[in-house]
Design a protein around this motif. Structure first.
Motif, PDB file in Angstrom:
ATOM      1  N   SER A   4       0.793  -1.218   0.000  1.00 48.72           N
ATOM      2  CA  SER A   4       0.000   0.000   0.000  1.00 48.72           C
ATOM      3  C   SER A   4       0.828   1.271   0.000  1.00 48.72           C
ATOM      4  O   SER A   4       0.285   2.338  -0.213  1.00 48.72           O
ATOM      5  CB  SER A   4      -0.889   0.022   1.251  1.00 48.72           C
ATOM      6  OG  SER A   4      -1.723  -1.096   1.269  1.00 48.72           O
ATOM      7  N   TYR A   5       2.109   1.182   0.262  1.00 51.22           N
ATOM      8  CA  TYR A   5       2.908   2.384   0.499  1.00 51.22           C
ATOM      9  C   TYR A   5       4.097   2.484  -0.454  1.00 51.22           C
ATOM     10  O   TYR A   5       4.761   1.498  -0.752  1.00 51.22           O
ATOM     11  CB  TYR A   5       3.445   2.393   1.936  1.00 51.22           C
ATOM     12  CG  TYR A   5       2.362   2.264   2.960  1.00 51.22           C
ATOM     13  CD1 TYR A   5       1.526   3.335   3.260  1.00 51.22           C
ATOM     14  CD2 TYR A   5       2.159   1.066   3.625  1.00 51.22           C
ATOM     15  CE1 TYR A   5       0.513   3.218   4.192  1.00 51.22           C
ATOM     16  CE2 TYR A   5       1.150   0.936   4.563  1.00 51.22           C
ATOM     17  CZ  TYR A   5       0.333   2.014   4.845  1.00 51.22           C
ATOM     18  OH  TYR A   5      -0.667   1.880   5.762  1.00 51.22           O
ATOM     19  N   PHE A   6       4.369   3.709  -0.885  1.00 50.21           N
ATOM     20  CA  PHE A   6       5.576   4.032  -1.649  1.00 50.21           C
ATOM     21  C   PHE A   6       6.366   4.985  -0.763  1.00 50.21           C
ATOM     22  O   PHE A   6       5.970   6.137  -0.572  1.00 50.21           O
ATOM     23  CB  PHE A   6       5.194   4.684  -2.965  1.00 50.21           C
ATOM     24  CG  PHE A   6       6.366   5.094  -3.849  1.00 50.21           C
ATOM     25  CD1 PHE A   6       7.678   5.071  -3.416  1.00 50.21           C
ATOM     26  CD2 PHE A   6       6.133   5.495  -5.136  1.00 50.21           C
ATOM     27  CE1 PHE A   6       8.730   5.450  -4.224  1.00 50.21           C
ATOM     28  CE2 PHE A   6       7.176   5.882  -5.973  1.00 50.21           C
ATOM     29  CZ  PHE A   6       8.464   5.857  -5.517  1.00 50.21           C
ATOM     30  N   ASP A   7       7.459   4.508  -0.206  1.00 49.16           N
ATOM     31  CA  ASP A   7       8.323   5.360   0.616  1.00 49.16           C
ATOM     32  C   ASP A   7       9.108   6.241  -0.341  1.00 49.16           C
ATOM     33  O   ASP A   7      10.038   5.797  -0.990  1.00 49.16           O
ATOM     34  CB  ASP A   7       9.247   4.509   1.478  1.00 49.16           C
ATOM     35  CG  ASP A   7      10.055   5.339   2.457  1.00 49.16           C
ATOM     36  OD1 ASP A   7      10.161   6.562   2.251  1.00 49.16           O
ATOM     37  OD2 ASP A   7      10.580   4.767   3.415  1.00 49.16           O
ATOM     38  N   SER A   8       8.720   7.490  -0.440  1.00 52.10           N
ATOM     39  CA  SER A   8       9.281   8.392  -1.444  1.00 52.10           C
ATOM     40  C   SER A   8      10.540   9.132  -1.003  1.00 52.10           C
ATOM     41  O   SER A   8      11.111   9.875  -1.795  1.00 52.10           O
ATOM     42  CB  SER A   8       8.222   9.417  -1.868  1.00 52.10           C
ATOM     43  OG  SER A   8       7.873  10.227  -0.768  1.00 52.10           O
ATOM     44  N   HIS A   9      10.989   8.917   0.238  1.00 46.27           N
ATOM     45  CA  HIS A   9      12.192   9.608   0.711  1.00 46.27           C
ATOM     46  C   HIS A   9      12.828   8.812   1.846  1.00 46.27           C
ATOM     47  O   HIS A   9      12.554   9.045   3.016  1.00 46.27           O
ATOM     48  CB  HIS A   9      11.857  11.024   1.188  1.00 46.27           C
ATOM     49  CG  HIS A   9      13.068  11.863   1.436  1.00 46.27           C
ATOM     50  ND1 HIS A   9      13.315  13.001   0.726  1.00 46.27           N
ATOM     51  CD2 HIS A   9      14.106  11.728   2.301  1.00 46.27           C
ATOM     52  CE1 HIS A   9      14.448  13.533   1.148  1.00 46.27           C
ATOM     53  NE2 HIS A   9      14.947  12.778   2.106  1.00 46.27           N
ATOM     54  N   ASN A  27       7.726  -5.891   4.564  1.00 50.00           N
ATOM     55  CA  ASN A  27       6.785  -6.583   5.453  1.00 50.00           C
ATOM     56  C   ASN A  27       5.688  -5.652   5.964  1.00 50.00           C
ATOM     57  O   ASN A  27       4.583  -6.112   6.270  1.00 50.00           O
ATOM     58  CB  ASN A  27       7.518  -7.210   6.634  1.00 50.00           C
ATOM     59  CG  ASN A  27       8.404  -8.363   6.225  1.00 50.00           C
ATOM     60  OD1 ASN A  27       8.282  -8.908   5.135  1.00 50.00           O
ATOM     61  ND2 ASN A  27       9.330  -8.727   7.096  1.00 50.00           N
ATOM     62  N   LEU A  28       5.983  -4.359   6.063  1.00 51.77           N
ATOM     63  CA  LEU A  28       5.000  -3.386   6.549  1.00 51.77           C
ATOM     64  C   LEU A  28       4.092  -2.847   5.438  1.00 51.77           C
ATOM     65  O   LEU A  28       3.233  -2.011   5.691  1.00 51.77           O
ATOM     66  CB  LEU A  28       5.713  -2.224   7.242  1.00 51.77           C
ATOM     67  CG  LEU A  28       6.364  -2.587   8.578  1.00 51.77           C
ATOM     68  CD1 LEU A  28       7.247  -1.446   9.068  1.00 51.77           C
ATOM     69  CD2 LEU A  28       5.295  -2.916   9.616  1.00 51.77           C
ATOM     70  N   GLY A  29       4.288  -3.325   4.206  1.00 45.11           N
ATOM     71  CA  GLY A  29       3.392  -2.951   3.128  1.00 45.11           C
ATOM     72  C   GLY A  29       3.947  -2.000   2.092  1.00 45.11           C
ATOM     73  O   GLY A  29       3.204  -1.504   1.248  1.00 45.11           O
TER      74      GLY A  29
END
Length: 70
Positions: A4-9, A27-29
């Motif tokens: 569900s997430y895109f870590d952008s930084h 693992n956290l999505g």
């Protein structure tokens, strides 16, 4: 892509154990990670990590105080 997430930084390639941090994020999505590289060493490590993980990307950057050094 799963997740569900895109870590952008993120600053993963400067961490002591980046493989563990990448796996924890997955693992956290997180379905993608944009790693911000601030110098040659973190870029080199980031490129190595991107070869291993198809959801890991890099961007080169500098902080304003270091502009004169580049």
């Amino acid at each position: 892509m799963n997740g569900s997430y895109f870590d952008s930084h993120a600053h993963v390639s400067g961490m002591t154990f980046p493989e563990i941090d990448i796996q924890n994020a997955k693992n956290l999505g997180n379905f993608a990670i944009m790693n911000i590289c601030l110098d040659e060493n973190t870029l080199k490590k980031g490129l190595e990590l991107a070869e291993k993980h198809d959801f890991f990307f890099n961007a080169g950057a500098t902080v304003p105080n270091d502009v004169g050094e580049t």
